[in-house]
Structures are given as structure tokens and as C-alpha cells.
Design a protein around this motif. Structure first.
Motif, short mmCIF file in Angstrom:
data_model
loop_
_atom_site.label_atom_id
_atom_site.label_comp_id
_atom_site.label_asym_id
_atom_site.label_seq_id
_atom_site.Cartn_x
_atom_site.Cartn_y
_atom_site.Cartn_z
N HIS A 190 0.75 -0.86 -5.32
CA HIS A 190 -0.13 -2.03 -5.29
C HIS A 190 0.40 -3.13 -6.21
O HIS A 190 0.34 -4.33 -5.86
CB HIS A 190 -1.54 -1.63 -5.71
N GLU A 191 0.92 -2.75 -7.36
CA GLU A 191 1.45 -3.75 -8.30
C GLU A 191 2.75 -4.37 -7.78
O GLU A 191 2.97 -5.58 -7.94
CB GLU A 191 1.70 -3.09 -9.65
N LYS A 192 3.59 -3.54 -7.15
CA LYS A 192 4.90 -4.01 -6.70
C LYS A 192 4.85 -4.67 -5.32
O LYS A 192 5.68 -5.55 -5.02
CB LYS A 192 5.89 -2.84 -6.65
N LEU B 117 1.11 -1.39 6.18
CA LEU B 117 0.43 -0.26 5.56
C LEU B 117 1.46 0.68 4.94
O LEU B 117 2.46 1.01 5.57
CB LEU B 117 -0.40 0.48 6.60
N PHE B 118 1.19 1.12 3.71
CA PHE B 118 2.08 2.05 3.02
C PHE B 118 1.80 3.50 3.34
O PHE B 118 2.72 4.29 3.58
CB PHE B 118 1.97 1.83 1.50
N SER B 119 0.52 3.90 3.38
CA SER B 119 0.22 5.32 3.54
C SER B 119 -1.14 5.52 4.20
O SER B 119 -1.97 4.61 4.27
CB SER B 119 0.22 6.02 2.17
N ILE C 223 9.53 2.78 0.78
CA ILE C 223 8.83 2.28 -0.41
C ILE C 223 9.00 3.26 -1.57
O ILE C 223 9.25 2.85 -2.72
CB ILE C 223 7.34 2.06 -0.11
N LEU C 224 8.88 4.55 -1.29
CA LEU C 224 9.10 5.55 -2.34
C LEU C 224 10.51 5.44 -2.91
O LEU C 224 10.70 5.49 -4.14
CB LEU C 224 8.86 6.96 -1.79
N LYS D 135 11.89 4.42 -6.70
CA LYS D 135 12.38 5.67 -7.29
C LYS D 135 11.26 6.66 -7.61
O LYS D 135 11.20 7.25 -8.70
CB LYS D 135 13.21 5.37 -8.55
N ILE D 136 10.37 6.80 -6.65
CA ILE D 136 9.26 7.76 -6.78
C ILE D 136 9.66 9.04 -6.07
O ILE D 136 9.92 9.04 -4.86
CB ILE D 136 7.96 7.20 -6.18
#
Length: 497
Positions: A199-201, A286-288, A174-175, A179-180
């Protein structure tokens, strides 16, 4: 059953004969053990520990491989009971209260309450007589750091005693997708900005979840002195015990997680879900989640989730006063064989083959050696289908004698020792609070705290309304009595140093 009289007489004669033989065999002194075993039959022990992942299906295979070593070395075999972390504390309470056979218990979640109830064996004499390898491995400093009123009731496990607080484990895919750069995530505000983007994406994803019942366990700048009912602020800089729940630090933390909840980053069922975070990452929902950083933790979290994870840290690395005693190995009073139990613990602390089996399973089945000197999953095996993938060397007696999992530096255990040395250390390092004199107040305060903890510390309710309400009840329950007793004991401890 109906028997002929002659047969009954013969049977009784045989029983009496066997009784005489057994009595003769057991006439020797074995004062350290509550029960003895036949010369040819190994002593059978029960060992319990929690798991934060799926309970392994190959426990029996690993158990037998360990028993092959321990039978030969010390005449002991063990039954492994690996229990889901969500059920571990309650199951230990039941086993201890019922008198069920229990010889070796991981004290994670259970140490303080078991001590308070008098359910732990004093270990000083046992350690001196049957644990020389443990003494040589741990050293007197770490052993003494876990004593309660000078008495040893548990053995510290050799691991990272410091923790990199304010850390979050985030999905790398996801990061990368958005491009985080994780190197730019250094503060809680930076983390919150990442949550906003994800959350937006990815609105279908739960953005963040606590890895325990509250985010606070891994997000702290204070020394909780065992139970958070009276703490040392500013990383334990001064030996001044204060009320955490009336501090600006706690209030600011509550406001932060409240924003996360209101913005939709935290799931609405955060206080009721019983599913661990790692299976949720595996399932892609879940992302994190929050965690603590240490050398090798990024690979550890990736192994547990079966997904490449990146760790970011927003607070300092810190060694609280009770960190050495956070997850001790204990011998409950339920044990019928305390001497043999200490011998078995000595084997775990000193024998790499035993530690590697307990940590990783069987070589060739669950893992294989790699060309670079590390180990990894065997062919056709991964974190999702492995029959034994505990992936928590940090809970075991001595992770420093285990092999290194691929993705980590071969120097990870030496790096961990350095991490311990370099971390901020509480002025109360080595202090263990004895809660016996305030047990009634602790129970009352804990009941109040349990009423509010999940909803406040996960952002579900407005802290401006509910924090004053909780504090009023904590005051009435006697939290100031606990704080005063902590300060008294801390002052006495400091005076003796």
C-alpha cells in the motif's frame, strides 16, 4: 391460410398416419424418461455450470466436439450453458421455477435451496441402473457422504475435498519488486505486514479483495455445517454446535478486516463492485485476493489471471463435514430424460476425452501437449485471448482424469488425493444438514445476515457497534432454533455411525 378442401383432407390423413407410426414407435416401456426421442435423433440435454472467469467464446466448438463423442457412445447431445458466477444462482432459480428444460446442473450455490424446494431428482435408482462407472469412480463412502436423510440428490465431484484455508493469491512481480520472500508469510499478521508495504509503495493498487462476497468463505477454522448458522469451532474437533457470530473467532476476524479497510488495503467499493478478482489482476489494478490452497492451485491462479501468482497459507488445511457435498452435480426435476442424463453424467465421470474437452477445450486450438507430458496454451494463445479457458477442473465431475496443465507436477492428482488424506477432518465429515424443519427460521436469519454480511465481513463498518446489533436481530429471527435442530440431527447421525 386458405386451403382447398381436398388438400386439407390429404394433410389430415398424413398427420393421422404419422401419429399412428409415432405411437407404434413409442409403445415400448421407457418409464425412466419423461420424454423419448426418435431412434435416429439423439436426445438433447441442457447442462449448466458457472465460470469465475470470462465466459468462453468458443463454447459452441467445444460443445460440438463433446457431442461427437456422446452421440456415438450413448445417443445424447448437450447444450452447454456456461454462466458468469455472479449471475449463476439467480439464473438457476429462474430456470428451476419456470420449468425450463434443465437436465444437468452444477449444484455450486444452488444445491441446498433446490433441495429445500423439491427441485432435485432422487438419484439412487438412476445411479444403480445407469451410473455404474460413477459408483466405481467415486466409491460408496463419498457417495454416501452427500445423502440427505439417506436419499441421494447429487453426485460429488472428484477433486480436493480439503482446503488450505487462510490463503492469499499475490502477484509475484510485486513481491519480487520489493524483495518480499513468500516463504516468510505464515500468519495473518505476516500478510498484514505485506499489505502495509504494498500500500505504501503502490498506492494506486487495491491491495486485497475478497474472491466472493466476503473474506470469511476462505478464512475459517470452523465447520459451518452447510450454512454457518450453527457451527463446530476448532476445525470441527467436537460435535458441539455453537453460534459462530457470538464466538471470539468471528469477532477477531471482523476486527482484522476492519483494520484492512481502515488502512486503505480494501477498496471503498468492496460491497458494490460486481467485477471478479481475476480480471482485476489481469488489468493490473489488484495485488491480491483471498483463496484456498491445494496442490496445483498456484498454477491454477496464474492461469486464471494471466499473471504469475504466489500463494501463501496462514491457517490449517481442513475438510469440513459438508465439503464432499459442496459442489455436487444434480439432475433437476425439470429434466425430461433422467435416464439419459445419468448416462451422460456417467460418461463425464469416466471418459477422459469428455473431461478434457470440458476442462480445456480442443487440443490444437486451445491447448497443445508439451514435451514433459503436461499441456499448455497453443501457439499464439494465452489466457487473455483464448477462446476457451475455464481453468476450473475442480468444479467438473472428475478432475483426476484430466490432463495436467504446465507448471504443475505430473503427480498433481495423486498429490491431491494425499492432500485430502492428510488434512484435518471435521468430526462431522459426511453429515448433511436437512434444513426442511427450520426453513422459515433459515429464511429469516438469512435475511438478517444478508443485511450485515458484506459490510461487517469486509471491514466497512465498526464491528463493536454493528455486531451486537446483528446478533440481536439474529436471535429474534430464530438462529437458536436452527442451532438446536442442527445439534439434534448431528446427535442422531453420530449415534448411527
Amino acid at each position: 391460410m386458405k386451403k382447398r378442401k381436398a388438400s386439407l383432407i390429404l394433410l389430415l390423413s398424413l398427420v393421422l398416419s404419422m401419429t399412428s407410426v409415432l405411437t407404434a414407435c413409442q409403445s415400448g416401456d421407457d418409464s425412466g424418461n419423461k420424454a423419448t426421442a426418435s431412434k435416429d435423433k439423439p436426445v438433447s440435454l441442457v447442462l449448466t455450470l458457472p465460470t469465475f472467469s470470462t465466459v468462453p467464446k468458443d463454447i459452441a466448438k467445444v460443445q460440438e466436439a463433446m457431442n461427437e463423442i456422446s452421440r456415438k457412445e450413448i445417443g445424447v447431445e448437450v447444450q452447454l450453458q456456461i454462466i458468469d458466477s455472479a449471475a449463476y444462482n439467480q439464473q438457476m432459480i429462474l430456470m428451476l421455477a419456470s420449468g425450463e428444460n434443465l437436465d444437468i446442473m452444477s449444484g455450486l450455490f444452488t444445491y441446498s435451496s433446490a433441495y429445500q424446494k423439491g427441485q432435485l431428482t432422487e438419484l439412487d435408482d438412476l445411479l444403480q441402473q445407469h451410473g455404474k462407472g460413477i459408483i466405481d469412480t467415486l466409491g460408496e463412502e463419498y457417495i454416501n457422504a452427500i445423502r440427505i436423510n439417506g436419499v441421494l440428490y447429487g453426485l460429488p465431484n472428484l477433486r480436493d475435498f480439503a482446503s488450505g484455508y487462510g490463503s492469499f493469491s499475490m502477484r509475484k512481480d510485486i513481491l519480487d519488486k520489493y524483495k518480499i520472500d513468500p516463504a516468510t508469510i505464515k500468519t495473518a499478521e505476516d500478510v498484514e505486514n505485506v499489505f502495509k508495504v504494498v500500500h505504501e509503495k503502490e498506492p494506486e493498487l487495491t491491495v486485497v479483495a475478497p474472491s466472493s462476497d466476503s473474506f470469511l468463505l476462505q478464512f475459517r477454522t470452523f465447520d459451518g455445517l452447510g450454512n454457518d448458522f450453527g457451527v463446530l469451532l476448532n476445525y470441527g474437533e467436537k460435535l458441539e454446535v455453537v453460534n459462530l457470530f457470538k464466538s471470539d473467532d468471528y469477532k477477531n476476524y471482523l476486527q482484522m478486516v476492519r483494520r484492512w479497510y481502515q488502512n486503505g488495503y480494501i477498496s471503498k467499493d468492496v460491497t458494490t463492485t460486481s467485477e471478479a478478482v481475476t480480471p482485476r489482476v489481469k488489468a493490473g489494478s489488484l495485488f491480491s485476493y483471498n483463496t484456498t490452497w491445494k496442490p496445483g492451485s498456484e498454477q491454477q491462479e496464474s492461469n486464471m489471471t494471466g499473471t504469475p501468482m504466489v500463494l501463501v497459507q496462514t491457517l490449517d488445511s481442513f475438510m469440513p463435514g459438508s465439503s464432499v457435498a459442496a459442489m455436487p452435480w444434480t439432475i433437476p426435476i425439470n429434466s425430461k430424460h433422467p435416464e439419459k442424463t445419468m448416462e451422460y453424467l456417467n460418461l463425464l465421470y469416466t471418459n477422459p476425452d469428455m473431461m478434457n474437452l470440458l476442462a480445456y477445450g480442443i487440443e490444437g486450438d486451445h491447448y497443445v501437449g508439451k514435451e514433459d507430458g503436461t499441456i499448455g496454451f497453443a501457439e499464439g494463445v494465452d489466457s487473455k485471448n483464448s477462446g476457451y479457458n475455464l481453468n476450473m477442473t475442480w468444479l467438473l465431475p472428475n478432475e483426476f482424469i484430466t490432463k495436467v496443465w504446465e507448471g504443475n507436477e505430473l503427480s498433481v492428482w495423486e498429490d491431491t488425493r494425499k492432500f485430502n488424506d492428510d488434512a484435518k477432518k471435521s468430526a462431522a465429515l459426511g453429515f448433511t444438514f436437512d434444513n426442511a424443519k427450520v426453513a422459515t427460521e433459515i429464511t429469516a436469519v438469512q435475511n438478517v445476515y444478508d443485511e450485515y454480511k458484506k459490510v461487517l465481513e469486509n471491514g466497512v463498518v465498526d464491528p463493536d457497534k454493528y455486531l451486537p446489533e446483528m446478533n440481536a436481530k439474529l436471535d429474534a429471527a430464530g438462529i437458536d432454533v436452527i442451532i438446536q435442530e442442527k445439534q439434534r440431527q448431528l446427535d442422531e447421525w453420530a449415534a448411527k455411525k
